[in-house]
Design an enzyme around this catalytic site. Structure first.
Site, PDB file in Angstrom:
ATOM      1  CB  SER A  99      -0.965  -0.032   1.193  1.00  0.00           C
ATOM      2  OG  SER A  99      -1.870   1.030   1.157  1.00  0.00           O
TER       3      SER A  99
ATOM      4  CG  ASP B 230      -2.762   4.115  -1.464  1.00  0.00           C
ATOM      5  OD1 ASP B 230      -3.514   3.944  -2.445  1.00  0.00           O
ATOM      6  OD2 ASP B 230      -2.806   3.377  -0.445  1.00  0.00           O
TER       7      ASP B 230
ATOM      8  CG  ASP C 200      -3.067  -0.464  -2.277  1.00  0.00           C
ATOM      9  OD1 ASP C 200      -3.081   0.730  -1.901  1.00  0.00           O
ATOM     10  OD2 ASP C 200      -3.682  -1.365  -1.696  1.00  0.00           O
TER      11      ASP C 200
ATOM     12  CG  ASP D 267      -6.343   0.959  -0.829  1.00  0.00           C
ATOM     13  OD1 ASP D 267      -5.452   1.827  -0.690  1.00  0.00           O
ATOM     14  OD2 ASP D 267      -6.372  -0.088  -0.158  1.00  0.00           O
TER      15      ASP D 267
END
Length: 451
Positions: free
Chosen positions: A107, A246, A248, A250
């Site tokens: 992430s 960010d 990833d 989400d």
């Protein structure tokens, strides 16, 4: 049963150190495959199948191969999408009718870290019971199904295009983004090749930044964790708005034409108010312990309740499902619109905000004017893993002193990170100076007690 590997968002750590080692990830893939295989038992002709997506970290190649080998050894077919945002994996797992989805990502963490998180066949995070079953399996030796039962591997060549079309489908057909100039910061992450096309194809002029991943620059001074890069770019290009994702894809942070930054609470407020005005609101909104008191009070003035959960989008989702509500999120930028998707999605959330602004012909500043946030000060204090701050009299005393100093005009929150060896110290107050002073005093007490 306590979990040794799974945290609040899957299994995560520094690459090369347990649990993110080739051996343990291989075991993780095998154990997960055995659990999925057992769930498929008794269904004639059905081979369990899993989608694996990843962000742009260089270690993704290594971990992808280890996971694929473990799953195949357990008799599970593997579909490989390549770099793809976390919410895209959740969507495609559902759309392709697969048994589960796996995302290789840490992430918002630096590139040296990585992690593995799972989605169920319905596109939601795995229940605790399933994670516990996988953990039990990791303690067993790796075997291998007979050769004729080994899992096969397939490449999903149109994964990015499918997800782009899904995101666009969440925006009303009668609206477009023509006339808008948007700067989109992809954090050199998984959305670098999907976020810009979504907004461009809806009519916006798009300037993509943070869109040249090299395997080691993910989140490095860019993206939702570092909005100053986007703020400068929006002003430089004379854009109407900026969007920061960010690594990833989400989390979402937005910036207006003046370079002002808007966090997850403010964006969720814009979305919630739009739902409320259209009569589409179901109950209230789910937030977390970190959700701003000003956000809560602004919702209350509209008669919209806020329910708080522990930090973590999985807890937000669980509460939303329990209450039958469709909106929830975190101030970090995780925003869930359950009427559109099963998990937090930065692109879908951005489109929901843009719909509200478009239909009301409003700016972000105007849309959030009646929801002023309390100043919040968050300090991450490094601690050793397993440090029990509740057992420290000095920390508890400093916490009580901060609460007394705020005199009912704010909040104090101490919580260990679910992904890093830090204790997060958050103080919220009506005045920024009070929040800063109390947070620093409390952080110092934590640092001393943790040494």
């Amino acid at each position: 049963m306590s979990k040794n590997y799974f945290g609040t968002d899957g299994v995560r750590g520094r690459v090369g150190e347990p649990p993110i080692t080739p051996e343990l990830v291989l075991k993780l893939g095998y154990a997960a495959g055995r659990v999925l295989a057992s769930e498929s038992a008794g269904k004639p002709g059905e081979t369990p199948a899993v989608l694996i997506g990843k962000d742009t970290r260089i270690s993704g190649y290594l971990l992808e191969a280890a996971l694929e080998a473990g799953l195949s050894a357990a008799g599970v077919d593997v579909y490989l999408s390549g770099p793809l945002p976390t919410p895209a994996v959740a969507y495609l797992t559902r759309a392709l009718r697969l048994s589960a989805g796996v995302v290789i990502s840490a992430s918002h963490n630096p590139f040296e870290d990585n992690g593995i998180k799972f989605f169920s066949a319905s596109g939601t995070k795995l229940p605790d019971a399933v994670e516990q079953a996988i953990e039990r399996g990791m303690g067993e030796p790796i075997a291998c199904v007979p050769s004729q039962e080994l899992g096969k591997a397939f490449r999903v060549n149109d994964a990015a295009g499918r997800y782009v079309e899904f995101c666009k489908s969440t925006y009303p057909n009668e609206l477009d983004l023509k006339g808008l100039k948007l700067v989109i910061d992809c954090a050199h992450g998984a959305a670098y090749h999907v976020a810009p096309p979504v907004f461009h194809e809806l009519g916006a002029e798009v300037i993509a930044i943070g869109s040249e991943p090299d395997g080691m620059n993910i989140n490095a001074g860019v993206g939702a964790m570092h909005p100053r890069f986007l703020q400068a770019a929006v002003v430089e290009h004379g854009a109407d708005l900026g969007l920061a994702l960010d690594g990833d894809g989400d989390r979402l942070i937005m910036v207006d034409a003046e370079g002002r930054c808007y966090d997850g609470d403010q964006l969720l407020y814009v979305i919630a108010l739009d739902y409320w005005r259209r009569g589409a609101m179901a109950g209230g909104v789910v937030g977390t312990q970190m959700s701003n008191l000003g956000f809560e009070q602004a919702l209350a003035r509209r008669g919209i309740p806020l329910e708080r959960t522990p930090v973590g989008d999985r807890y937000v989702l669980e509460k939303m499902q329990e209450k039958g509500w469709i909106l929830g999120g975190e101030n970090s930028g995780h925003i869930i619109c359950l009427d559109k998707h099963t998990t937090g999605d930065a692109i879908v959330a951005a489109l929901a905000v843009l719909r509200a602004l478009r239909e009301q012909d409003a700016t972000l500043a105007a849309a959030t004017a009646d929801a002023p946030l309390f100043p919040q000060r968050l300090i991450n204090v490094p601690v050793r893993r397993g440090f029990d701050w509740r057992a420290s009299d000095a920390i508890r005393s400093a916490e009580r002193a901060a609460i007394v100093a705020l005199d009912g005009g704010g909040r104090v929150l101490l919580r260990p990170s679910g992904t890093e060896p830090v204790l997060r110290v958050m103080v919220e107050a009506r005045e920024a100076a009070a929040a800063e002073r109390c947070a620093r005093d409390l952080a110092e007490a934590v640092a001393k007690a943790a040494t």
